[in-house]
Scaffold this active site. Sequence first.
Site, PDB file in Angstrom:
ATOM      1  N   ILE A 105      67.848  68.726  19.641  1.00  0.00           N
ATOM      2  CA  ILE A 105      67.303  69.798  20.486  1.00  0.00           C
ATOM      3  C   ILE A 105      66.059  69.396  21.264  1.00  0.00           C
ATOM      4  O   ILE A 105      65.496  70.197  21.999  1.00  0.00           O
ATOM      5  CB  ILE A 105      67.015  71.088  19.672  1.00  0.00           C
ATOM      6  CG1 ILE A 105      66.145  70.785  18.450  1.00  0.00           C
ATOM      7  CG2 ILE A 105      68.310  71.782  19.272  1.00  0.00           C
ATOM      8  CD1 ILE A 105      65.693  72.048  17.710  1.00  0.00           C
ATOM      9  N   GLY A 106      65.638  68.157  21.125  1.00  0.00           N
ATOM     10  CA  GLY A 106      64.473  67.743  21.902  1.00  0.00           C
ATOM     11  C   GLY A 106      64.149  66.300  21.629  1.00  0.00           C
ATOM     12  O   GLY A 106      64.652  65.710  20.668  1.00  0.00           O
ATOM     13  N   GLY A 135      61.404  62.789  23.026  1.00  0.00           N
ATOM     14  CA  GLY A 135      60.398  62.263  23.937  1.00  0.00           C
ATOM     15  C   GLY A 135      59.883  60.961  23.385  1.00  0.00           C
ATOM     16  O   GLY A 135      60.483  60.403  22.461  1.00  0.00           O
ATOM     17  N   ALA A 136      58.785  60.524  23.931  1.00  0.00           N
ATOM     18  CA  ALA A 136      58.218  59.244  23.524  1.00  0.00           C
ATOM     19  C   ALA A 136      57.823  59.273  22.046  1.00  0.00           C
ATOM     20  O   ALA A 136      57.882  58.265  21.364  1.00  0.00           O
ATOM     21  CB  ALA A 136      57.004  58.924  24.378  1.00  0.00           C
ATOM     22  N   THR A 138      62.240  62.341  17.987  1.00  0.00           N
ATOM     23  CA  THR A 138      63.370  63.216  18.293  1.00  0.00           C
ATOM     24  C   THR A 138      63.285  64.479  17.456  1.00  0.00           C
ATOM     25  O   THR A 138      62.779  64.459  16.339  1.00  0.00           O
ATOM     26  CB  THR A 138      64.686  62.486  17.969  1.00  0.00           C
ATOM     27  OG1 THR A 138      64.599  61.154  18.466  1.00  0.00           O
ATOM     28  CG2 THR A 138      65.860  63.174  18.621  1.00  0.00           C
ATOM     29  N   VAL A 139      63.787  65.585  18.028  1.00  0.00           N
ATOM     30  CA  VAL A 139      63.829  66.854  17.288  1.00  0.00           C
ATOM     31  C   VAL A 139      65.284  67.260  17.078  1.00  0.00           C
ATOM     32  O   VAL A 139      66.082  67.219  18.015  1.00  0.00           O
ATOM     33  CB  VAL A 139      63.089  67.978  18.041  1.00  0.00           C
ATOM     34  CG1 VAL A 139      62.943  69.213  17.154  1.00  0.00           C
ATOM     35  CG2 VAL A 139      61.723  67.508  18.522  1.00  0.00           C
ATOM     36  N   LYS A 141      61.467  67.190  12.902  1.00  0.00           N
ATOM     37  CA  LYS A 141      60.770  66.382  13.911  1.00  0.00           C
ATOM     38  C   LYS A 141      60.444  65.040  13.302  1.00  0.00           C
ATOM     39  O   LYS A 141      59.672  64.961  12.358  1.00  0.00           O
ATOM     40  CB  LYS A 141      59.480  67.076  14.339  1.00  0.00           C
ATOM     41  CG  LYS A 141      59.775  68.385  14.970  1.00  0.00           C
ATOM     42  CD  LYS A 141      58.621  68.938  15.721  1.00  0.00           C
ATOM     43  CE  LYS A 141      59.098  70.224  16.353  1.00  0.00           C
ATOM     44  NZ  LYS A 141      58.090  70.842  17.186  1.00  0.00           N
ATOM     45  N   ASP A 150      50.745  73.066  25.846  1.00  0.00           N
ATOM     46  CA  ASP A 150      52.051  73.129  26.492  1.00  0.00           C
ATOM     47  C   ASP A 150      52.723  74.470  26.197  1.00  0.00           C
ATOM     48  O   ASP A 150      53.929  74.529  25.974  1.00  0.00           O
ATOM     49  CB  ASP A 150      52.922  71.964  26.002  1.00  0.00           C
ATOM     50  CG  ASP A 150      54.192  71.809  26.834  1.00  0.00           C
ATOM     51  OD1 ASP A 150      54.175  72.197  28.016  1.00  0.00           O
ATOM     52  OD2 ASP A 150      55.197  71.329  26.289  1.00  0.00           O
TER      53      ASP A 150
END
Lengths: 294, 126
Positions: A15-16, A18-19, A22-23, A38, A140
């Site tokens: 579901i997500g 980035g650097a 991973t999620v 996470k 964010d």
Amino acid sequence: MAQTSSIHYEPVAEIGGGAYGTVYKARNTESGQFVALKSVRVQTDQNGLPISTVREVALLRRLEQFDHPNVVRLMDVCATQRSDQETKVTLVFEHVDQDLKTYLEKAPPAGLSQECIKDMMKQLLCGLVFLHSNCVIHRDLKPENILVTSQGQIKLADFGLARIYSLTLWYRPPEVLLQSSYASPVDVWSTGCIFAEMFRRNRCTNCVPSFPTCLSVIGLPSEEEWPSNVTLSRKTFRPVPPRPITEVVPEIDSQGVQLLLKMLTFDPFERISAVNALEHQYFKDEETATETTK
Amino acid sequence: LIMTLEDDLTTAAATGNAAAVEYLLETGAHVNGLNRFGRTALQVMMMGSLSVAQTLLKHGADPNVRDRSTGATPLHDAVRTGFVDTARLLIEFQADPNLRDNKNLRPIDIAKLGGHEEVFAFLETE
């Protein structure tokens, strides 16, 4: 911190990412409940995990002890050694199957009720005051990481790893610290945008409140107000007078207008703080109203 | 690691992105296809997203598919998370409210255990 856990979590979807890692949406196979996993890969040496990682996790665990109703639960932390140089740290968070974006999409064509908006804003600010009082800046905030349970409870998410500013604060020069992106006013601005978003009707998924949109609300700031040390010139923007806010968000009451303008104040030092926003008259009216109806 | 269209579809569903779900289905993703974790989009969707549920079901998503570890159906999970509108929609699309998971629980049992009164009341009428 290396905690062995007998509970089994099984990923079901990504579901997500980035650097930082991973999620995954995952399931606790014992309780059947969904969780968010996470994972972060960190480099290790003979001393084990880097001190910054240990501190970040310690802070998240300390926050968890308060059991605050408006932030997601941190349920578990697992560290798995991948090799001599690498360890995978996995944080297990509560998963809520609805975010504010989805919730707003489901709102009736007439929009959310005034009571509902006030209640959600109050919960959102409660969560934010809690984070800020623990020196955590979200940075964010957006409808995608403001979660709404089926019972209408707001929970802030994604204030996770590597966003905790207090720990690295000591080595930063004052001009960086004084820049708004490192301080709590950034979250209040985001909350103001979300506040306005809640009032907007017939929203489309592509309309995100961008900086130029916000300028149409507050008007183009004067030369004096424009920060001197930024690359983006004031001349980039068409000079616009502030639009009457009731034109942008027609349903809002006068206390709401006042609060919204204080949250969307251009100068971060003049902007209202989360704790003062929560004390605003806009929320007091609700208390008097409920008292009289009792 | 090769990401398939079905991986993308389940990610879109799990993040409540109905527009992306629609687009991926139109570009050839199989609505009942499994992702690399062995799950379909309806199984992992954001349970509160009515628009994602609607898009998947209209494209023929199987509402009675079971989780390969726990035996739970999407209806079990909609009930567990308390979303009555999603539960209602699943039943409209022929989800069977009498299926039992590996712990021998029906969706209505989950509603009772989880204290989801509204969902419980709805399932009682089914």
